[in-house]
Design a protein around this motif. Structure first.
Motif, PDB file in Angstrom:
ATOM      1  N   THR A 153       0.833  -1.195   0.000  1.00 51.41           N
ATOM      2  CA  THR A 153       0.000   0.000   0.000  1.00 51.41           C
ATOM      3  C   THR A 153       0.870   1.248   0.000  1.00 51.41           C
ATOM      4  OG1 THR A 153      -1.789  -1.111   1.190  1.00 51.41           O
ATOM      5  CG2 THR A 153      -1.752   1.280   1.273  1.00 51.41           C
ATOM      6  N   LEU A 154       0.560   2.180  -0.900  1.00 49.32           N
ATOM      7  CA  LEU A 154       1.234   3.480  -0.957  1.00 49.32           C
ATOM      8  C   LEU A 154       0.184   4.573  -0.869  1.00 49.32           C
ATOM      9  CD1 LEU A 154       3.913   3.192  -3.817  1.00 49.32           C
ATOM     10  CD2 LEU A 154       4.350   3.542  -1.386  1.00 49.32           C
ATOM     11  N   LEU A 155       0.404   5.558  -0.013  1.00 49.10           N
ATOM     12  CA  LEU A 155      -0.492   6.707   0.096  1.00 49.10           C
ATOM     13  C   LEU A 155       0.207   7.952  -0.425  1.00 49.10           C
ATOM     14  CD1 LEU A 155      -2.061   6.252   3.661  1.00 49.10           C
ATOM     15  CD2 LEU A 155      -3.044   5.627   1.450  1.00 49.10           C
ATOM     16  N   SER A 156      -0.559   8.785  -1.103  1.00 52.00           N
ATOM     17  CA  SER A 156      -0.082  10.094  -1.543  1.00 52.00           C
ATOM     18  C   SER A 156      -1.081  11.131  -1.052  1.00 52.00           C
ATOM     19  CB  SER A 156       0.027  10.150  -3.073  1.00 52.00           C
ATOM     20  OG  SER A 156       0.349  11.458  -3.501  1.00 52.00           O
ATOM     21  N   GLY A 157      -0.647  11.962  -0.112  1.00 58.12           N
ATOM     22  CA  GLY A 157      -1.546  12.961   0.455  1.00 58.12           C
ATOM     23  C   GLY A 157      -0.808  13.801   1.470  1.00 58.12           C
ATOM     24  N   SER A 158      -1.514  14.706   2.096  1.00 58.22           N
ATOM     25  CA  SER A 158      -0.908  15.554   3.114  1.00 58.22           C
ATOM     26  C   SER A 158      -0.406  14.691   4.269  1.00 58.22           C
ATOM     27  CB  SER A 158      -1.930  16.568   3.632  1.00 58.22           C
ATOM     28  OG  SER A 158      -2.364  17.411   2.580  1.00 58.22           O
ATOM     29  N   ALA A 159       0.723  15.094   4.851  1.00 54.87           N
ATOM     30  CA  ALA A 159       1.353  14.281   5.895  1.00 54.87           C
ATOM     31  C   ALA A 159       0.428  14.060   7.080  1.00 54.87           C
ATOM     32  CB  ALA A 159       2.653  14.948   6.350  1.00 54.87           C
ATOM     33  N   CYS A 160      -0.355  15.086   7.452  1.00 56.40           N
ATOM     34  CA  CYS A 160      -1.253  14.936   8.598  1.00 56.40           C
ATOM     35  C   CYS A 160      -2.316  13.881   8.308  1.00 56.40           C
ATOM     36  CB  CYS A 160      -1.898  16.268   8.943  1.00 56.40           C
ATOM     37  SG  CYS A 160      -2.758  17.067   7.573  1.00 56.40           S
ATOM     38  N   CYS A 161      -2.804  13.839   7.064  1.00 53.67           N
ATOM     39  CA  CYS A 161      -3.808  12.844   6.691  1.00 53.67           C
ATOM     40  C   CYS A 161      -3.218  11.440   6.745  1.00 53.67           C
ATOM     41  CB  CYS A 161      -4.351  13.132   5.296  1.00 53.67           C
ATOM     42  SG  CYS A 161      -5.134  14.743   5.112  1.00 53.67           S
ATOM     43  N   VAL A 162      -2.020  11.295   6.201  1.00 55.18           N
ATOM     44  CA  VAL A 162      -1.369   9.982   6.184  1.00 55.18           C
ATOM     45  C   VAL A 162      -1.102   9.506   7.608  1.00 55.18           C
ATOM     46  CG1 VAL A 162       0.699   8.721   5.473  1.00 55.18           C
ATOM     47  CG2 VAL A 162      -0.391  10.344   3.900  1.00 55.18           C
ATOM     48  N   TYR A 163      -0.671  10.423   8.472  1.00 56.73           N
ATOM     49  CA  TYR A 163      -0.436  10.049   9.870  1.00 56.73           C
ATOM     50  C   TYR A 163      -1.731   9.531  10.505  1.00 56.73           C
ATOM     51  CZ  TYR A 163       0.085  10.405  14.893  1.00 56.73           C
ATOM     52  OH  TYR A 163       0.066  10.122  16.235  1.00 56.73           O
ATOM     53  N   GLY A 164      -2.819  10.279  10.336  1.00 57.53           N
ATOM     54  CA  GLY A 164      -4.079   9.868  10.934  1.00 57.53           C
ATOM     55  C   GLY A 164      -4.568   8.535  10.407  1.00 57.53           C
ATOM     56  N   LEU A 165      -4.419   8.314   9.097  1.00 60.03           N
ATOM     57  CA  LEU A 165      -4.883   7.069   8.504  1.00 60.03           C
ATOM     58  C   LEU A 165      -4.060   5.881   8.984  1.00 60.03           C
ATOM     59  CD1 LEU A 165      -5.577   8.301   4.871  1.00 60.03           C
ATOM     60  CD2 LEU A 165      -7.277   7.379   6.453  1.00 60.03           C
ATOM     61  N   THR A 166      -2.745   6.043   9.033  1.00 56.53           N
ATOM     62  CA  THR A 166      -1.911   4.926   9.481  1.00 56.53           C
ATOM     63  C   THR A 166      -2.136   4.647  10.962  1.00 56.53           C
ATOM     64  OG1 THR A 166      -0.068   6.481   9.801  1.00 56.53           O
ATOM     65  CG2 THR A 166      -0.143   5.280   7.732  1.00 56.53           C
ATOM     66  N   PHE A 167      -2.302   5.697  11.758  1.00 54.76           N
ATOM     67  CA  PHE A 167      -2.586   5.503  13.178  1.00 54.76           C
ATOM     68  C   PHE A 167      -3.881   4.709  13.350  1.00 54.76           C
ATOM     69  CE2 PHE A 167      -4.802   6.659  17.050  1.00 54.76           C
ATOM     70  CZ  PHE A 167      -3.830   6.465  18.020  1.00 54.76           C
ATOM     71  N   THR A 168      -4.922   5.121  12.645  1.00 52.93           N
ATOM     72  CA  THR A 168      -6.213   4.446  12.773  1.00 52.93           C
ATOM     73  C   THR A 168      -6.133   3.005  12.295  1.00 52.93           C
ATOM     74  OG1 THR A 168      -7.315   6.572  12.379  1.00 52.93           O
ATOM     75  CG2 THR A 168      -8.664   4.589  12.201  1.00 52.93           C
ATOM     76  N   SER A 169      -5.434   2.782  11.186  1.00 53.23           N
ATOM     77  CA  SER A 169      -5.346   1.423  10.650  1.00 53.23           C
ATOM     78  C   SER A 169      -4.614   0.502  11.613  1.00 53.23           C
ATOM     79  CB  SER A 169      -4.651   1.434   9.286  1.00 53.23           C
ATOM     80  OG  SER A 169      -3.306   1.849   9.394  1.00 53.23           O
ATOM     81  N   HIS A 170      -3.548   0.988  12.230  1.00 53.18           N
ATOM     82  CA  HIS A 170      -2.832   0.150  13.185  1.00 53.18           C
ATOM     83  C   HIS A 170      -3.615  -0.017  14.483  1.00 53.18           C
ATOM     84  CE1 HIS A 170       0.689  -0.422  10.754  1.00 53.18           C
ATOM     85  NE2 HIS A 170       0.810   0.875  10.558  1.00 53.18           N
ATOM     86  N   PHE A 171      -4.388   0.998  14.842  1.00 54.42           N
ATOM     87  CA  PHE A 171      -5.267   0.890  16.007  1.00 54.42           C
ATOM     88  C   PHE A 171      -6.263  -0.252  15.815  1.00 54.42           C
ATOM     89  CE2 PHE A 171      -9.260   1.983  18.153  1.00 54.42           C
ATOM     90  CZ  PHE A 171      -8.826   2.129  19.455  1.00 54.42           C
ATOM     91  N   TYR A 172      -6.725  -0.442  14.563  1.00 54.86           N
ATOM     92  CA  TYR A 172      -7.681  -1.497  14.259  1.00 54.86           C
ATOM     93  C   TYR A 172      -6.992  -2.810  13.877  1.00 54.86           C
ATOM     94  CZ  TYR A 172     -11.920   1.264  14.667  1.00 54.86           C
ATOM     95  OH  TYR A 172     -12.961   1.995  15.157  1.00 54.86           O
ATOM     96  N   GLY A 173      -5.714  -2.941  14.167  1.00 51.77           N
ATOM     97  CA  GLY A 173      -5.059  -4.237  14.070  1.00 51.77           C
ATOM     98  C   GLY A 173      -4.242  -4.495  12.830  1.00 51.77           C
ATOM     99  N   ALA A 174      -4.003  -3.483  11.988  1.00 47.70           N
ATOM    100  CA  ALA A 174      -3.166  -3.710  10.815  1.00 47.70           C
ATOM    101  C   ALA A 174      -1.731  -4.000  11.240  1.00 47.70           C
ATOM    102  CB  ALA A 174      -3.194  -2.482   9.898  1.00 47.70           C
ATOM    103  N   ARG A 175      -1.124  -4.955  10.561  1.00 46.69           N
ATOM    104  CA  ARG A 175       0.259  -5.318  10.883  1.00 46.69           C
ATOM    105  C   ARG A 175       1.112  -5.221   9.623  1.00 46.69           C
ATOM    106  NH1 ARG A 175      -1.000 -10.634  14.692  1.00 46.69           N
ATOM    107  NH2 ARG A 175      -2.106  -9.496  16.338  1.00 46.69           N
TER     108      ARG A 175
END
Length: 517
Positions: A82-104
């Motif tokens: 998976t590769l994301l292209s977007g504002s750094a704050c958005c990417v941070y929030g998305l990765t935080f949420t995804s790992h919070f929900y168990g992404a490894r």
């Protein structure tokens, strides 16, 4: 290639075109972002999203960033990067949420600045990252996702190679101003992957499922559901001479070929418009609703039988085998309460049906998702029983339903649960406490009643807490105050004056100032 990138890049300051988006990029608002995206060559994509995901009476339900949905789908797949292209704050929030929900899994990020965005260098950086990742020993596919700013800027992911050394490249745009909910963003990626797999299958032999082809015709399931539900559905299908096929979104690329080969497709979650379109183009029959409760299971078995050409006697035998067990489970665990239902998962109508069959009075069910043909059986069944069904429900409408109905239990999103508990009403968070258990067949009937009745039994505790905190202030008067003279005075005009002053300051601020926020 360079000419294409230049043509698709919007508002190049070097040509005197001014800033990328008037008002500071992310802060410009959805209307300006849509206009910019259309000017950058993304009009066709936005038009397709508007058709697939109509927003209804209001702009957009209050939900998390839509891209979380597509990110979740990619992260749950084997051998998928998976590769994301977007504002750094958005990417941070998305990765935080995804790992919070168990992404490894690692989430790749291609950073950018104003210069690389408007000159087309960002696209070249994305392309370089894709080539660097594309190792067939590690990956079957790489998913590249444009968030809001790259989408509005016209970063042309469609110009990426379709495959590199056998690794498939899937580029999608998931802007918050074009995709209303995270649930529908799942459809964006799942549909794009299914379209790619369908084109591969049309060209020749493809990889078989990991466990080998099924000996019986299969029914493909659409929608993320509790892991036990596909097992239960397989048991329902067995007397019909059918088997449960893959679930879309799939967990592995090769499963998509088996999904396309199914005898029929069960749209358990009805909002996967793009996915359903791919199945229709592959010549597959789609069946709406799901085997929930007594009536839902009876109708669903009959519809599946018709779609797969199963003899009527076999369908009746299956109904006679399972329906008494479902009715017994419903009678064994009745729900005697008034319950409101709301959420953004796509299974809200199914949950409401099961509650009604369990004996609950359900005056209102709201879903953040749109009305589709595959939810029609559930809508009609609920409305015949006096349930108000509201598609694209806003938070305000869900809260108003709780206020008006005063239910014994409110099932909903986090702010709905919070509001209900403030009023001393038991409440359950839909995503974690309702979606995280089986709903289909006999197992679903008993499972839902257990969690609902457990929550209802907590009402005396809520009454005790409400009585204990009686007299504690709220809002501007939060706290414990000794005497009426000490109570802070509410000053709405003071707040309004400062709100107007802040708005004027924002209007005078430059895009550069706003971009620093």
């Amino acid at each position: 290639m360079a000419e294409s990138i230049t043509e698709l890049s919007i508002r190049n300051p070097a040509k005197g075109d001014g800033p990328l988006v008037e008002g500071g990029g992310c802060h410009a608002g959805p209307d300006e972002m849509k206009r910019a995206a259309a000017a950058a060559g993304q009009g066709e994509t936005l038009a397709r999203y508007a058709q697939d995901y109509p927003v209804g009476p209001h702009d957009q339900p209050q939900s998390m960033c839509p891209a979380f949905g597509s990110l979740r789908v990619g992260l749950r797949m084997r051998r998928t990067a998976t590769l994301l292209s977007g504002s750094a704050c958005c990417v941070y929030g998305l990765t935080f949420t995804s790992h919070f929900y168990g992404a490894r899994r690692t989430v790749g990020y291609v950073p950018f600045n104003s210069e690389t965005l408007v000159t087309g260098k960002l696209f070249e950086d994305i392309r370089d990252a894709v080539f660097e990742l594309a190792d067939p020993a590690d990956y079957d596919a790489i998913v590249v996702t444009n968030l809001c700013v790259p989408t509005a800027s016209g970063v042309p992911l469609r110009l990426l190679p379709k495959q590199i050394d056998g690794v498939r490249i899937i580029g999608i745009d998931v802007p918050g101003f074009g995709v209303p909910t995270h649930a529908e963003a799942k459809d964006v990626l799942a549909g794009a992957m299914l379209a790619y797999a369908r084109s591969e299958a049309e060209q020749g032999p493809v990889q078989a499922p990991r466990g080998g082809p099924s000996e019986r015709p299969t029914v493909t399931l659409v929608g993320e559901m509790f892991p036990a539900d596909p097992v239960g559905i397989g048991m329902l299908l067995e007397p019909l001479g059918l088997a449960c096929g893959p679930t879309v979104p799939t967990r592995e690329w090769r499963e998509q070929y088996a999904a396309l080969a199914g005898a029929a497709v069960a749209a358990i979650h009805p909002f996967y418009t793009s996915v359903c379109r791919e199945f229709e183009q592959a010549g597959r029959t789609l069946v709406g609703s799901a085997p929930v409760g007594h009536d839902g299971t009876a109708a669903w078995l009959e519809a599946i039988g018709d779609a797969c050409g199963v003899p009527r006697d076999a369908v009746s035998a299956a109904q006679n085998r399972f329906l008494p067990a479902i009715r017994a489970a419903l009678e064994r665990c009745p729900i005697r309460a008034r319950v409101t239902v709301s959420g953004y998962e796509g299974s809200e109508l199914l949950v409401a049906r099961l509650l009604v069959e369990s004996g609950a009075r359900v005056p209102y069910v709201g879903t953040a998702l749109p009305q589709t043909p595959w939810s029609e059986p559930d809508r009609a069944w609920l409305e015949e029983r006096g349930v108000e069904v509201r598609y694209r429900a806003s938070l305000e409408q869900d809260l108003a339903a709780v206020e008006a109905c005063q239910p014994d239990l409110a099932i909903g999103t986090t702010p709905v649960v919070q509001k209900a508990k403030e009023q001393g009403l038991p409440a359950l968070y839909f995503t974690n406490l309702i979606s995280a258990r089986p709903l289909m067949g006999p197992a679903g009937a008993g499972s839902l009643a257990q969690v609902v009745n457990a929550a209802l039994s907590a009402k005396p505790r809520f009454d005790e807490m409400k009585a204990f905190f009686e007299g504690v202030g709220e809002g501007h008067a939060s706290g414990v105050w000794q005497g009426a003279d000490a109570l802070p005075a509410d000053r709405p005009r003071f707040r309004a004056r400062h709100a107007r002053r802040n708005a004027k300051q924002d209007a005078k601020a430059s895009p550069q100032d706003l971009a620093r926020c």
